[in-house]
Design a protein around this motif. Structure first.
Motif, PDB file in Angstrom:
ATOM      1  N   LEU A 146       0.924  -1.232   0.011  1.00  0.00           N
ATOM      2  CA  LEU A 146       0.194  -0.037  -0.119  1.00  0.00           C
ATOM      3  C   LEU A 146       0.719   1.150  -0.203  1.00  0.00           C
ATOM      4  CD1 LEU A 146      -2.910  -0.632   2.385  1.00  0.00           C
ATOM      5  CD2 LEU A 146      -2.844  -0.725   0.512  1.00  0.00           C
ATOM      6  N   SER A 147       1.784   1.631   0.499  1.00  0.00           N
ATOM      7  CA  SER A 147       2.774   2.362   0.334  1.00  0.00           C
ATOM      8  C   SER A 147       3.216   2.857  -0.477  1.00  0.00           C
ATOM      9  CB  SER A 147       4.341   1.951   2.018  1.00  0.00           C
ATOM     10  OG  SER A 147       3.790   1.999   2.585  1.00  0.00           O
ATOM     11  N   SER A 154      -4.471   5.993   3.417  1.00  0.00           N
ATOM     12  CA  SER A 154      -5.945   5.512   3.142  1.00  0.00           C
ATOM     13  C   SER A 154      -7.146   5.667   4.579  1.00  0.00           C
ATOM     14  CB  SER A 154      -6.404   4.664   2.262  1.00  0.00           C
ATOM     15  OG  SER A 154      -7.550   4.146   1.881  1.00  0.00           O
ATOM     16  N   GLU A 155      -7.866   5.918   4.527  1.00  0.00           N
ATOM     17  CA  GLU A 155      -8.951   5.529   5.946  1.00  0.00           C
ATOM     18  C   GLU A 155      -9.730   4.271   5.228  1.00  0.00           C
ATOM     19  OE1 GLU A 155     -11.441   9.284   6.704  1.00  0.00           O
ATOM     20  OE2 GLU A 155      -9.372  10.340   7.702  1.00  0.00           O
ATOM     21  N   ASP A 156      -9.817   4.005   4.445  1.00  0.00           N
ATOM     22  CA  ASP A 156     -10.489   2.532   3.895  1.00  0.00           C
ATOM     23  C   ASP A 156     -10.305   1.364   4.520  1.00  0.00           C
ATOM     24  OD1 ASP A 156     -12.276   4.632   2.620  1.00  0.00           O
ATOM     25  OD2 ASP A 156     -11.921   4.848   0.476  1.00  0.00           O
ATOM     26  N   PHE A 287      -7.959  -6.779   5.749  1.00  0.00           N
ATOM     27  CA  PHE A 287      -6.825  -5.593   5.542  1.00  0.00           C
ATOM     28  C   PHE A 287      -8.304  -4.768   4.463  1.00  0.00           C
ATOM     29  CE2 PHE A 287      -3.036  -7.849   6.330  1.00  0.00           C
ATOM     30  CZ  PHE A 287      -3.154  -7.686   7.754  1.00  0.00           C
ATOM     31  N   LEU A 288      -8.651  -4.601   3.578  1.00  0.00           N
ATOM     32  CA  LEU A 288      -9.280  -4.379   2.127  1.00  0.00           C
ATOM     33  C   LEU A 288     -10.652  -3.741   2.036  1.00  0.00           C
ATOM     34  CD1 LEU A 288      -6.891  -4.530  -0.558  1.00  0.00           C
ATOM     35  CD2 LEU A 288      -6.292  -2.972   1.747  1.00  0.00           C
ATOM     36  N   CYS A 289     -11.640  -5.180   2.585  1.00  0.00           N
ATOM     37  CA  CYS A 289     -12.995  -4.862   2.732  1.00  0.00           C
ATOM     38  C   CYS A 289     -13.935  -3.635   3.481  1.00  0.00           C
ATOM     39  CB  CYS A 289     -13.365  -6.057   3.163  1.00  0.00           C
ATOM     40  SG  CYS A 289     -13.612  -6.395   5.069  1.00  0.00           S
ATOM     41  N   ARG A 290     -14.377  -3.653   2.977  1.00  0.00           N
ATOM     42  CA  ARG A 290     -15.685  -2.511   3.939  1.00  0.00           C
ATOM     43  C   ARG A 290     -15.658  -2.956   5.376  1.00  0.00           C
ATOM     44  NH1 ARG A 290     -21.152  -0.902   0.956  1.00  0.00           N
ATOM     45  NH2 ARG A 290     -20.849   0.445   3.286  1.00  0.00           N
ATOM     46  N   LYS A 291     -16.201  -1.915   6.165  1.00  0.00           N
ATOM     47  CA  LYS A 291     -16.165  -2.375   7.966  1.00  0.00           C
ATOM     48  C   LYS A 291     -17.497  -3.199   8.123  1.00  0.00           C
ATOM     49  CE  LYS A 291     -15.354   0.167  12.529  1.00  0.00           C
ATOM     50  NZ  LYS A 291     -15.491   2.035  13.067  1.00  0.00           N
ATOM     51  N   GLN A 292     -18.099  -3.167   7.476  1.00  0.00           N
ATOM     52  CA  GLN A 292     -19.372  -3.609   7.702  1.00  0.00           C
ATOM     53  C   GLN A 292     -18.695  -5.589   7.892  1.00  0.00           C
ATOM     54  OE1 GLN A 292     -21.706  -1.911   5.148  1.00  0.00           O
ATOM     55  NE2 GLN A 292     -22.651  -3.994   3.552  1.00  0.00           N
TER      56      GLN A 292
END
Length: 300
Positions: A146-147, A154-156, A287-292
């Motif tokens: 990601l870096s 990213s906050e996502d 790591f990458l999915c939506r919080k829900q």
């Protein structure tokens, strides 16, 4: 969600703590028999990003990390080749973390576990470090990926890390029961240092570890995760469901605990490249999915 087994429940009045604990264990075993659905193919898929760009990013990261891990595993018996396969062969990197070589070394008691070694003394406690080390290594590799594309802020996205202390009673627990390994998430740019003291307020998931996959061990692991998950619900009112992992020897089952059922993945065998890639897929999804998709109700 109300924790029906919490000691504050009025049905427990007049009973001693050992009596409540014993009754709870019996209840959890009954739950295992009636509520656990095994070999559910879509469990790991539930953690994968939904939107096309993030899904492509996840697939690229999964392939890259899996390739790096297999290079390290293959080279584990050859120090010269292992040094060449590592990104950094110094004792510590700029963040004060061990090299990839050293981190993969801590995982070998797990990913190279044989049937004969399953009787090794203190194997479970050795597996704590090995499993935590593998997850920490994947988090480090995801951070690099990601870096490299300037997405670490990213906050996502997030990273998932094991707590440093294993086999302890988390803060927020309703009794003295110890968990094997706890996991929590934080922002990607929040650093890779392991969080110290486990607590149920911030717990993403709990890992229950057994030395092998004998039937009694597996059923007992599910029962213990039921209890841990109730503590997560009790301390986190915004949870719609919770994740958990069962690691019996080198075999992993990812589980989703909702209000009515437990959905367990098919066996993920960590001694095989395909199994390690599937486990990496689960972690990268987290790591990458939506919080829900991690079980949180974002409307609360």
């Amino acid at each position: 969600q109300c924790n029906a087994s919490h000691p504050s429940n009025s049905s427990h009045y007049g009973f001693s703590s050992p009596q409540v604990t014993s009754a709870r264990k019996e209840e959890m075993m009954i739950q295992v028999k009636s509520r656990v659905l095994k070999n559910v193919e879509c469990v790991v898929e539930q953690a994968q990003p939904r939107d096309a760009p993030t899904k492509r990013l996840a697939e690229d990261i999964i392939r890259s990390i899996s390739k790096s891990i297999e290079e390290l595993v293959v080279a584990a018996g050859n120090s010269d080749a292992l040094d060449a396969a590592c990104h950094d062969t110094s004792a510590l990197d700029e963040n004060g973390l061990p090299s990839d070589r050293d981190m993969i070394g801590t995982t070998l008691p797990w990913i190279c576990l044989s049937t004969s070694s399953s009787t090794t003394k203190n194997l479970e406690s050795r597996l704590y470090s090995a499993i935590s080390g593998f997850i920490h290594l994947v988090a480090r590799m995801v951070y690099r990926e990601l870096s490299a594309i300037n997405r670490a802020d990213s906050e996502d996205f997030r990273i998932v890390l094991p707590y440093r202390k294993n086999d302890v009673t988390p803060d927020g627990a309703d009794d003295a029961t110890k968990i094997d390994i706890g996991l929590r998430s934080r922002r990607v740019d929040g650093g890779l240092a392991l969080p110290e003291e486990p607590n149920y307020w911030k717990m993403l998931a709990v890992i229950e570890v057994k030395r092998d996959a004998k039937r009694g061990n597996v059923e007992g692991a599910y029962a213990q995760l039921f209890g841990y998950t109730r503590n997560i619900y009790y301390n986190q009112p915004d949870r719609r469901f919770a994740w958990g992992l069962i690691c019996c020897g080198s075999t992993v089952n990812a589980c989703i605990f909702d209000k009515y059922k437990v959905y367990a993945s098919p066996d993920i065998e960590m001694t095989s490249a395909a199994g390690r890639m599937e486990f990496v897929r689960l972690l990268v999804g987290w790591f990458l999915c939506r919080k829900q998709q991690l079980g949180y109700d974002e409307t609360i």
